[in-house]
Design a protein around this motif. Sequence first.
Motif, PDB file in Angstrom:
ATOM      1  N   TRP A 104       0.998  -1.192  -0.102  1.00 46.98           N
ATOM      2  CA  TRP A 104       0.089  -0.022  -0.002  1.00 46.98           C
ATOM      3  C   TRP A 104       0.879   1.276  -0.121  1.00 46.98           C
ATOM      4  CZ3 TRP A 104       0.256  -3.417   4.247  1.00 46.98           C
ATOM      5  CH2 TRP A 104       1.123  -2.885   5.439  1.00 46.98           C
ATOM      6  N   THR A 105       0.448   2.417  -0.097  1.00 47.76           N
ATOM      7  CA  THR A 105       1.355   3.523  -0.196  1.00 47.76           C
ATOM      8  C   THR A 105       0.881   4.581   0.997  1.00 47.76           C
ATOM      9  OG1 THR A 105       0.202   5.271  -1.502  1.00 47.76           O
ATOM     10  CG2 THR A 105       1.318   3.366  -2.657  1.00 47.76           C
ATOM     11  N   GLU A 106       1.593   5.717   1.125  1.00 48.61           N
ATOM     12  CA  GLU A 106       1.150   6.382   2.135  1.00 48.61           C
ATOM     13  C   GLU A 106       0.292   7.485   1.756  1.00 48.61           C
ATOM     14  OE1 GLU A 106       4.646   7.662   4.818  1.00 48.61           O
ATOM     15  OE2 GLU A 106       5.844   6.944   2.789  1.00 48.61           O
ATOM     16  N   GLU A 107      -0.332   7.320   0.479  1.00 51.48           N
ATOM     17  CA  GLU A 107      -1.232   8.238  -0.074  1.00 51.48           C
ATOM     18  C   GLU A 107      -2.664   8.017   0.356  1.00 51.48           C
ATOM     19  OE1 GLU A 107      -0.632   8.573  -4.457  1.00 51.48           O
ATOM     20  OE2 GLU A 107       1.650   8.646  -3.910  1.00 51.48           O
ATOM     21  N   VAL A 108      -3.574   8.927  -0.117  1.00 54.10           N
ATOM     22  CA  VAL A 108      -4.759   9.059   0.203  1.00 54.10           C
ATOM     23  C   VAL A 108      -5.905   8.459  -0.838  1.00 54.10           C
ATOM     24  CG1 VAL A 108      -6.616  10.572   0.915  1.00 54.10           C
ATOM     25  CG2 VAL A 108      -4.839  10.748   2.303  1.00 54.10           C
ATOM     26  N   PHE A 109      -6.924   7.804  -0.647  1.00 57.09           N
ATOM     27  CA  PHE A 109      -7.777   7.520  -1.821  1.00 57.09           C
ATOM     28  C   PHE A 109      -8.484   8.721  -2.408  1.00 57.09           C
ATOM     29  CE2 PHE A 109      -7.865   3.558   0.784  1.00 57.09           C
ATOM     30  CZ  PHE A 109      -7.200   2.577  -0.303  1.00 57.09           C
ATOM     31  N   GLN A 110      -8.684   8.700  -3.748  1.00 64.44           N
ATOM     32  CA  GLN A 110      -9.351  10.063  -4.323  1.00 64.44           C
ATOM     33  C   GLN A 110     -10.607   9.469  -4.776  1.00 64.44           C
ATOM     34  OE1 GLN A 110      -7.810  12.583  -4.223  1.00 64.44           O
ATOM     35  NE2 GLN A 110      -5.854  11.982  -3.489  1.00 64.44           N
ATOM     36  N   GLN A 111     -11.633  10.537  -4.927  1.00 62.34           N
ATOM     37  CA  GLN A 111     -13.019  10.092  -5.655  1.00 62.34           C
ATOM     38  C   GLN A 111     -12.455   9.661  -6.817  1.00 62.34           C
ATOM     39  OE1 GLN A 111     -15.746  10.227  -4.443  1.00 62.34           O
ATOM     40  NE2 GLN A 111     -16.668   9.339  -6.090  1.00 62.34           N
ATOM     41  N   GLY A 112     -12.793   8.581  -7.487  1.00 63.69           N
ATOM     42  CA  GLY A 112     -12.516   8.062  -8.787  1.00 63.69           C
ATOM     43  C   GLY A 112     -11.550   6.964  -8.657  1.00 63.69           C
ATOM     44  N   SER A 113     -10.776   6.673  -7.366  1.00 61.68           N
ATOM     45  CA  SER A 113      -9.831   5.860  -7.322  1.00 61.68           C
ATOM     46  C   SER A 113     -10.173   4.495  -7.545  1.00 61.68           C
ATOM     47  CB  SER A 113      -9.191   5.933  -5.985  1.00 61.68           C
ATOM     48  OG  SER A 113      -8.298   6.967  -6.013  1.00 61.68           O
ATOM     49  N   GLN A 114      -9.598   3.722  -8.336  1.00 58.28           N
ATOM     50  CA  GLN A 114      -9.814   2.215  -8.376  1.00 58.28           C
ATOM     51  C   GLN A 114      -8.791   1.424  -7.508  1.00 58.28           C
ATOM     52  OE1 GLN A 114      -9.502   0.479 -12.450  1.00 58.28           O
ATOM     53  NE2 GLN A 114      -8.869  -1.342 -11.613  1.00 58.28           N
ATOM     54  N   ILE A 115      -9.261   0.445  -6.642  1.00 62.01           N
ATOM     55  CA  ILE A 115      -8.644  -0.298  -5.891  1.00 62.01           C
ATOM     56  C   ILE A 115      -8.717  -1.867  -6.260  1.00 62.01           C
ATOM     57  CG2 ILE A 115      -8.318  -0.677  -3.612  1.00 62.01           C
ATOM     58  CD1 ILE A 115     -10.216   2.129  -4.259  1.00 62.01           C
ATOM     59  N   ASN A 116      -7.423  -2.343  -6.426  1.00 69.44           N
ATOM     60  CA  ASN A 116      -7.205  -3.770  -6.690  1.00 69.44           C
ATOM     61  C   ASN A 116      -6.550  -4.334  -5.334  1.00 69.44           C
ATOM     62  OD1 ASN A 116      -7.817  -2.974  -9.231  1.00 69.44           O
ATOM     63  ND2 ASN A 116      -5.842  -3.630 -10.079  1.00 69.44           N
ATOM     64  N   LEU A 117      -7.271  -5.358  -5.067  1.00 67.19           N
ATOM     65  CA  LEU A 117      -7.236  -5.960  -3.741  1.00 67.19           C
ATOM     66  C   LEU A 117      -6.740  -7.565  -3.726  1.00 67.19           C
ATOM     67  CD1 LEU A 117      -9.955  -4.453  -1.606  1.00 67.19           C
ATOM     68  CD2 LEU A 117      -7.623  -4.375  -0.871  1.00 67.19           C
ATOM     69  N   GLU A 118      -5.761  -8.274  -3.057  1.00 69.55           N
ATOM     70  CA  GLU A 118      -5.582  -9.569  -3.242  1.00 69.55           C
ATOM     71  C   GLU A 118      -4.820  -9.692  -1.738  1.00 69.55           C
ATOM     72  OE1 GLU A 118      -2.292 -10.807  -5.785  1.00 69.55           O
ATOM     73  OE2 GLU A 118      -2.769 -13.001  -5.576  1.00 69.55           O
ATOM     74  N   PHE A 119      -5.533 -10.759  -1.102  1.00 69.07           N
ATOM     75  CA  PHE A 119      -4.911 -11.139   0.242  1.00 69.07           C
ATOM     76  C   PHE A 119      -5.736 -12.625   0.578  1.00 69.07           C
ATOM     77  CE2 PHE A 119      -8.406  -7.896   0.704  1.00 69.07           C
ATOM     78  CZ  PHE A 119      -9.428  -8.598   1.423  1.00 69.07           C
ATOM     79  N   SER A 120      -5.427 -13.181   1.865  1.00 65.30           N
ATOM     80  CA  SER A 120      -6.014 -14.369   2.275  1.00 65.30           C
ATOM     81  C   SER A 120      -6.176 -14.397   3.703  1.00 65.30           C
ATOM     82  CB  SER A 120      -5.285 -15.570   1.662  1.00 65.30           C
ATOM     83  OG  SER A 120      -5.675 -16.667   2.057  1.00 65.30           O
ATOM     84  N   GLY A 121      -7.116 -14.984   4.112  1.00 66.96           N
ATOM     85  CA  GLY A 121      -7.295 -15.398   5.534  1.00 66.96           C
ATOM     86  C   GLY A 121      -6.282 -16.755   5.782  1.00 66.96           C
ATOM     87  N   VAL A 122      -5.854 -17.032   6.802  1.00 64.75           N
ATOM     88  CA  VAL A 122      -4.928 -17.915   7.112  1.00 64.75           C
ATOM     89  C   VAL A 122      -5.316 -18.726   8.150  1.00 64.75           C
ATOM     90  CG1 VAL A 122      -2.427 -19.004   7.439  1.00 64.75           C
ATOM     91  CG2 VAL A 122      -2.932 -16.629   6.336  1.00 64.75           C
TER      92      VAL A 122
END
Lengths: 389, 389
Positions: B235-253
């Motif tokens: 992730w980065t130190e930036e802030v989400f903007q209106q119009g941002s797209q977010i791609n997520l990949e993770f898993s429970g363990v």
Amino acid sequence: MAMPKGAQAFPRSEYLRRLTAVKSEMERREVEVLVVTSPANLTYLSGYTSKSGYVPQGLVVSLRDEEPTFITRRMDAPAALHQMYIDRGNVIGYPEALIANPDRDGYDAIIDFILDKGVGHRGIGLEAKLLPALTVEKFKSRAAEAKIVDCTNAVTWIRGLKSDLEIAMMREAAAISDAGMLRARQVIRAGVREADASAEIIAALIRGTDGKPGTDIASFFLCSTPRTSTCHIRWTEEVFQQGSQINLEFSGVRHGYTSPLMRTMSIGKPSDYIRRLHEGEVAGLAAALAAAKTGNTCSDVAVAFNATLRKHGFEKESRCGYSVGIDWTEPTASLKEGDMTILKPNMTFHLMLGNWIDEDIGYVISETFRVTDAGGEPFTKLPRELFEI
Amino acid sequence: MAMPKGAQAFPRSEYLRRLTAVKSEMERREVEVLVVTSPANLTYLSGYTSKSGYVPQGLVVSLRDEEPTFITRRMDAPAALHQMYIDRGNVIGYPEALIANPDRDGYDAIIDFILDKGVGHRGIGLEAKLLPALTVEKFKSRAAEAKIVDCTNAVTWIRGLKSDLEIAMMREAAAISDAGMLRARQVIRAGVREADASAEIIAALIRGTDGKPGTDIASFFLCSTPRTSTCHIRWTEEVFQQGSQINLEFSGVRHGYTSPLMRTMSIGKPSDYIRRLHEGEVAGLAAALAAAKTGNTCSDVAVAFNATLRKHGFEKESRCGYSVGIDWTEPTASLKEGDMTILKPNMTFHLMLGNWIDEDIGYVISETFRVTDAGGEPFTKLPRELFEI
């Protein structure tokens, strides 16, 4: 649209300074081209922290070029364009056909690039001890004219000596470690699940402090009664009890840099034995820091710690620390008796005084420090307490 | 006081079943003693999840013994006593003198143990491609009479086929992945720092669901505008903007087992292009699952996906998935054209449809599924939506 450069962790001049040191070492070793593959060394020389090390990739440093060239899987190239200070043209994505292919892999793309440069009979440096044997063989057979030189830990030794900019980054990481430990003291209570406390502490390590978030998750260990003699388990599904002891080890992370911290907590009064062990270890910690001054050796630090702990009636079997920085442990200098590495200003160590004495006894305390002329200067601002909850 | 056994992830009978399969493969390969060093294979055969793989360690499986023997650094032995189902006598801690010692290391302790057993001229199996070249040489020179047999991925192929108990564990992990994604949908908002959203999502992955916490943190990627073409940044130190797209990949363990999940979110309306890509990928996902039935090949699944996506006017360059289980990726079967691995019931795959098309375009969706006679059965209960926030 082209991928924009992201905010850089360090100015370009800092990376060029590091490269100059590496190139000087390459000349000493008669290496024309160095292939850096260890993820921490890659971060050091480029700022890259994306987690693409699961496939072959390498930063190629050439004596003839100012900037290195990064060769990685095509899908990972945009992250390199974003994170690295180097020119777009120096990031090369190799095709997907080299993934899960028994005949050719990403190392072939790196070898192709080096052969195209015309390295001839000169030296190619590899971090050979960290590479699969088959990969080293591939370099030897495909670059048959060149001389393959083992440069394992060459860059690692150079990064052992931090710049002031790096020390500032480690202080940021340390402030996050401190925030995590203070959060631990708030959330560890009898009746709380270890997992729920861990969720809160890790969230604190990511949120960070002073407007600076953690940029990654480093290792995290929570070893509580009856597991205080273990040192590398995450947490369990169990609930803390009145009387539980909790040994914690974790670190905030800033752009790859860590500053590990360990503290022991107790829900209720700790036993007299643990209290005495704590006193011996804290005295040893102070003695070790006093000995960690410019010109002394790693061994001197260990001798000071061990002698002090012994006066308190205890022994610690394992080494009392190691060089630390990007991605935690640097596999170079150890704070142990007989390690004659001479301490220089701004070397950084994790003075790791975890002491797992018997199957039901373990206690931890640690601080990350930098070497100064006056002794080790710890980054944490936390008291050296056995936190009683 | 002796370290008590902890709650076990699986009954002893399950581990013995796995060992039986491994021993049968050892006989086929004429291997008398197998040294298992890959952390995921070690978890598979013993339940051990402590993070001590930073030093040499190995689980020695012998045809002559019912239980394997685990040899690790002394300070890590208590965790093994606690987590493993095996008898106390079968956990051996080697001394601290073998750490950071240039002459002898933990592999020498393993070789000593094997030589003491009297393996003679018979075969010693190693996961050789995952070991440092120097270690393989050490086995060859110190056990000179024996035949060293490369068994890389031998155990990995066996664990590709899950038992019903393992499927149940992966479903628990999947429920946690789902909880994490639902939490992401709640916390991702314009003006929120990427790091703060990540802290919340990761905390949810640790807290778990249905009274079952996550037992570890797996890989975690949050790649948002303008970084949607990257795939492996935290992730980065930036802030989400209106119009941002977010791609997520993770898993429970759960006890080492993962069930990865990817979804794309959009703060506000996604572009028509991304919407069309999403539709093509969802259609491809359904086609792939339909093809993922007993008796078909991995290649059949990839062909079904690729053909469907192509009908929607898109291509995906990378493979569309891989075998998955303990510690995420199993480096065995790939869902790609030309991989002729035949699908069997209870093989599990991460159908990974991340598609990083250009430097400013990337979209992700994925599901983890098991093979059945009727096709792939996904573990997630989430809708296949492009989540609009």
